[in-house]
Design an enzyme around this catalytic site. Structure first.
Site, mmCIF file in Angstrom:
data_model
loop_
_atom_site.group_PDB
_atom_site.id
_atom_site.type_symbol
_atom_site.label_atom_id
_atom_site.label_comp_id
_atom_site.label_asym_id
_atom_site.label_seq_id
_atom_site.Cartn_x
_atom_site.Cartn_y
_atom_site.Cartn_z
ATOM 1 N N LYS A 60 -4.916 -16.660 39.347
ATOM 2 C CA LYS A 60 -5.684 -16.057 38.298
ATOM 3 C C LYS A 60 -5.073 -16.724 37.057
ATOM 4 O O LYS A 60 -4.309 -16.298 36.456
ATOM 5 C CB LYS A 60 -5.608 -14.601 38.321
ATOM 6 C CG LYS A 60 -6.758 -13.821 37.785
ATOM 7 C CD LYS A 60 -7.273 -14.258 36.231
ATOM 8 C CE LYS A 60 -6.571 -13.520 35.543
ATOM 9 N NZ LYS A 60 -6.809 -13.861 33.944
ATOM 10 N N GLU A 63 8.457 -13.631 34.709
ATOM 11 C CA GLU A 63 8.755 -14.255 33.720
ATOM 12 C C GLU A 63 7.970 -14.038 32.111
ATOM 13 O O GLU A 63 6.814 -13.976 32.148
ATOM 14 C CB GLU A 63 8.667 -15.787 33.806
ATOM 15 C CG GLU A 63 9.477 -16.506 34.931
ATOM 16 C CD GLU A 63 9.174 -17.878 34.811
ATOM 17 O OE1 GLU A 63 9.575 -18.581 35.923
ATOM 18 O OE2 GLU A 63 8.418 -18.639 33.880
ATOM 19 N N CYS A 110 7.504 -19.377 25.298
ATOM 20 C CA CYS A 110 8.265 -18.112 25.199
ATOM 21 C C CYS A 110 9.451 -18.408 25.006
ATOM 22 O O CYS A 110 10.493 -17.586 24.734
ATOM 23 C CB CYS A 110 8.134 -17.638 26.736
ATOM 24 S SG CYS A 110 8.627 -18.731 27.918
ATOM 25 N N GLU A 143 8.348 -9.679 19.604
ATOM 26 C CA GLU A 143 7.773 -11.200 19.829
ATOM 27 C C GLU A 143 6.400 -11.381 18.992
ATOM 28 O O GLU A 143 5.477 -10.864 18.997
ATOM 29 C CB GLU A 143 7.504 -11.470 21.085
ATOM 30 C CG GLU A 143 7.247 -12.911 21.662
ATOM 31 C CD GLU A 143 6.667 -12.891 23.038
ATOM 32 O OE1 GLU A 143 5.897 -12.177 23.625
ATOM 33 O OE2 GLU A 143 7.328 -13.878 23.684
HETATM 34 P P1 NAD Z 1 -0.737 -11.878 28.857
HETATM 35 O O1 NAD Z 1 0.335 -11.081 29.488
HETATM 36 O O2 NAD Z 1 -1.514 -11.462 27.940
HETATM 37 O O3 NAD Z 1 -1.697 -12.557 30.100
HETATM 38 C C1 NAD Z 1 -1.089 -13.574 31.301
HETATM 39 C C2 NAD Z 1 -2.009 -13.157 32.307
HETATM 40 O O4 NAD Z 1 -2.313 -11.944 32.813
HETATM 41 C C3 NAD Z 1 -3.427 -13.667 32.082
HETATM 42 O O5 NAD Z 1 -3.958 -14.441 33.025
HETATM 43 C C4 NAD Z 1 -4.259 -12.045 32.017
HETATM 44 O O6 NAD Z 1 -5.460 -12.427 32.325
HETATM 45 C C5 NAD Z 1 -3.293 -11.454 33.007
HETATM 46 N N1 NAD Z 1 -3.330 -10.091 32.886
HETATM 47 C C6 NAD Z 1 -3.387 -9.187 31.664
HETATM 48 N N2 NAD Z 1 -3.467 -7.983 32.093
HETATM 49 C C7 NAD Z 1 -3.297 -7.814 33.308
HETATM 50 C C8 NAD Z 1 -3.257 -6.660 34.232
HETATM 51 N N3 NAD Z 1 -3.294 -5.652 33.881
HETATM 52 N N4 NAD Z 1 -3.336 -7.000 35.469
HETATM 53 C C9 NAD Z 1 -3.233 -8.373 35.927
HETATM 54 N N5 NAD Z 1 -3.306 -9.256 35.225
HETATM 55 C C10 NAD Z 1 -3.312 -9.344 33.862
HETATM 56 O O7 NAD Z 1 0.236 -13.190 28.326
HETATM 57 P P2 NAD Z 1 -0.444 -14.411 27.638
HETATM 58 O O8 NAD Z 1 -0.940 -13.756 26.124
HETATM 59 O O9 NAD Z 1 -1.603 -15.313 28.442
HETATM 60 O O10 NAD Z 1 0.804 -15.069 27.311
HETATM 61 C C11 NAD Z 1 1.736 -15.156 26.140
HETATM 62 C C12 NAD Z 1 3.072 -14.377 26.571
HETATM 63 O O11 NAD Z 1 3.461 -14.873 27.674
HETATM 64 C C13 NAD Z 1 4.077 -14.173 25.807
HETATM 65 O O12 NAD Z 1 4.595 -12.748 25.694
HETATM 66 C C14 NAD Z 1 5.024 -15.018 26.187
HETATM 67 O O13 NAD Z 1 6.628 -14.890 25.882
HETATM 68 C C15 NAD Z 1 4.943 -14.949 27.677
HETATM 69 N N6 NAD Z 1 5.470 -15.952 28.258
HETATM 70 C C16 NAD Z 1 6.631 -15.922 29.102
HETATM 71 C C17 NAD Z 1 7.214 -16.845 29.580
HETATM 72 C C18 NAD Z 1 8.600 -17.058 30.451
HETATM 73 O O14 NAD Z 1 8.911 -17.819 31.234
HETATM 74 N N7 NAD Z 1 9.164 -15.869 30.364
HETATM 75 C C19 NAD Z 1 6.378 -18.153 29.767
HETATM 76 C C20 NAD Z 1 5.413 -18.236 29.044
HETATM 77 C C21 NAD Z 1 4.525 -17.348 28.643
HETATM 78 O O1 6OD Z 2 9.778 -25.035 32.078
HETATM 79 C C1 6OD Z 2 9.617 -24.074 33.071
HETATM 80 O O2 6OD Z 2 9.704 -24.079 34.096
HETATM 81 C C2 6OD Z 2 9.274 -22.842 32.429
HETATM 82 N N1 6OD Z 2 8.927 -21.784 33.021
HETATM 83 C C3 6OD Z 2 8.854 -22.768 30.806
HETATM 84 C C4 6OD Z 2 8.255 -21.760 30.032
HETATM 85 C C5 6OD Z 2 7.855 -21.676 28.989
HETATM 86 C C6 6OD Z 2 7.423 -20.658 28.308
HETATM 87 O O3 6OD Z 2 6.536 -20.791 27.360
#
Ligand code: NAD
Ligand code: 6OD
Length: 501
Positions: free
Chosen positions: A193, A269, A303, A405
């Site tokens: 998804k 993550e 992130c 964040e």
């Molecule tokens: P988000 O949590 O809003 O959405 C991520 C995904 O989850 C989307 O596909 C969304 O449709 C889905 N989703 C949302 N609510 C849901 C629910 N209740 N049940 C199932 N699926 C659901 O995140 P975003 O805005 O797309 O991405 C940004 C965030 O992601 C930031 O907080 C960032 O730090 C984090 N992020 C973390 C990492 C990491 O490696 N730790 C990497 C990339 C992004």
């Molecule tokens: O490099 C990766 O494998 C990884 N998970 C990066 C995450 C980046 C977040 O925005």
């Protein structure tokens, strides 16, 4: 299952150039689902129409995935499975320009960034996990038995079955394939998804799966949103055995609650509020170059980006001046325009959130070193979701700006006087994803690197990735580790066989 499409990314109507993105279930692009707009953030224009998977489509996807696990895919030799995954990597490279164009249309990110980071990592993820899975052993223990004899224990690794992959919008192909590749290498069938903001490259990957001869149902794509939509339906489906999620911490909490009654395996993550520490003994040019990249790459939507930078007092002014110069040299604009190295935020909604934080910083007493608003752009980019790269000083550690964040191109720079103080400030966070330490003192590099309460501590670098290493967060930044053997450990489970000899 209804009408199928061989080319889902073809224009829905030739005159509008709006693409039609269907759900990909059991090796076919299927008709159905409520249409929703996919917007190019660099221009604000709708560039694709995706179709939200309803409960029936989600259920079809789970059934197709289950059938793949029980059928050809689940019974395939490791050699053949690995060869197929390698072909996926090859095919991403052969269709590089199409992936690039699709990723740029969804995210608005600069061409050079998608070209050098997102798309190559999409291919690399399949190659590395195809290799990793071939190189792993399982454990064996010989034991004494109570009757004075012997028994032999050995483990076999088995796939989990059907794995749900829920991915975000910031590095869409990279982060999605980072989960899909190891899950499939282990022999699982996946249902992805992708973020509703960035569904294009995941859809294109469906085409690639068919082109390489992947068995139907091994890879499925459902489009839609989170709560009440395809995301939640996938999490709640009893046929999905495990979920790997990348996104916001509060979304992780919601997924945990929905998944709890089924005791599903979870790998998360999540968000971060990453720190960087610059010591007075650092190579200042390298620190400024490295950290300006870290803060502003992908418009801060990484992130791992540091939004808090602690700088030893003697070099504070020089560091801030260097960062200001770098920020002001960035060129915002359309992804394919000459020299553009700074893209928009993902959506108008996200821009409003980031601009609210820009206003909050001022209300919390920040000095705005540079930025703080929106750039004046002309042409199609005038309607894009751009903000200025922004640097603040004068904020206290307790300011919300230093604790929440933001996920934008901004950072607070805060002075410190001792190593102990820097470590304490950096660790003073609910999150613990990444840190970046800049020093030429070798002992300090090890000492401070190890003292950080994070999943990854970079020294004199940032976002330098060896895909065999453990990756993930501590505290509210995640659950579990992926990368190399850690991914394989999540996407498979051992059965121990104990043989009395
Ligand atoms: P988000 O949590 O809003 O959405 C991520 C995904 O989850 C989307 O596909 C969304 O449709 C889905 N989703 C949302 N609510 C849901 C629910 N209740 N049940 C199932 N699926 C659901 O995140 P975003 O805005 O797309 O991405 C940004 C965030 O992601 C930031 O907080 C960032 O730090 C984090 N992020 C973390 C990492 C990491 O490696 N730790 C990497 C990339 C992004
Ligand atoms: O490099 C990766 O494998 C990884 N998970 C990066 C995450 C980046 C977040 O925005």
């Amino acid at each position: 299952m209804a009408t199928t499409y061989t080319r889902p990314l073809d224009t829905a109507s030739a005159d509008t150039h709006v693409r039609k993105l269907q759900n990909f279930v059991g090796g076919k692009f299927v008709e159905g689902g409520k249409p929703f707009d996919v917007v190019n953030p660099a221009t604000g224009e709708v560039h694709a129409i995706a179709h939200e998977a309803d409960a029936d489509i989600v259920d079809q996807a789970v059934k197709a995935a289950r059938a793949a696990v029980e059928g050809e895919w689940g019974n395939m030799t490791l050699a053949k499975r690995r060869a197929l995954l390698m072909r996926v990597a090859d095919r991403i490279e052969e269709r590089f320009d199409e992936f690039l164009e699709a990723e740029i249309a969804d995210t608005g990110k600069p061409h050079s960034l998608a070209h050098h980071l997102d798309i190559p990592r999409g291919a690399a993820n399949f190659r590395i996990f195809s290799d990793v899975i071939a190189s792993l052993s399982t454990e064996t223990f010989e034991m004494d038995t109570p009757d004075g004899g012997k028994a032999l224990n050995y483990a076999v690794r088995k796939p989990l079955g059907v794995v749900g992959v829920i991915s975000p919008w910031n590095l869409p192909l990279l982060l999605m394939t980072w989960k899909v590749a190891p899950a499939m290498a282990c022999g699982n069938a996946v249902i992805v998804k992708p973020s509703e903001e960035t569904p294009s490259t995941t859809t294109l990957l469906g085409e690639v799966m068919n082109e390489v001869g992947m068995p139907a149902g091994a890879f499925n794509v459902i489009h839609g949103f989170g709560p009440g939509s395809a995301g939640e339906k996938l999490v709640a489906h009893p046929g999905v055995r495990a979920l790997t999620f990348t996104g916001e911490t509060r979304t992780g909490t919601a997924i945990m609650k929905t998944a709890a009654p089924y005791v599903k395996a979870l790998s998360f993550e999540l968000g971060g509020k990453n720190s960087a520490i610059v010591f007075a003994d650092a190579d200042m040019d390298a620190a400024v170059a490295g950290l300006s990249r870290a803060v502003f790459l992908n418009t801060g939507q990484v992130c791992l980006a540091p939004e808090r930078i602690y700088v030893e007092r003697p070099v504070f002014d020089a560091f801030v001046a260097g960062m200001k110069a770098k920020a002001e040299a960035l060129k915002p604009g359309l992804p394919n325009d000459e020299g553009v190295d700074f893209g928009p935020l993902i959506s108008d909604e996200h821009r409003r959130k980031v601009l609210d934080y820009y206003a909050l910083a001022v209300a919390e007493g920040a000095t705005v070193v540079t930025g703080g608003g929106t750039p004046q752009l002309s042409g199609a980019a005038a309607n894009g979701f751009f903000v200025e790269p922004t640097i603040w000083t004068g904020l206290s550690q307790d300011a919300r700006i230093c604790r929440e964040e933001i996920f934008g191109p901004c950072c607070a720079v805060i002075p410190f006087d001792t190593e102990e103080e820097a470590v304490r400030l950096a660790n003073d966070s609910d999150y613990g994803l990444a840190s970046s330490i800049w020093t030429t003192n070798l002992s300090r590099a090890h000492r401070v690197g190890q003292a950080m309460e994070v999943g990854i501590s970079w020294v004199n670098c940032w976002f330098l990735r060896d895909l065999r290493t453990a990756f993930g967060g501590v505290k509210m930044s995640g659950i579990g580790r992926e990368g190399g053997v850690h991914s394989i450990n999540f996407y498979s489970e051992p059965t121990n066989i104990c043989i009395k000899l």
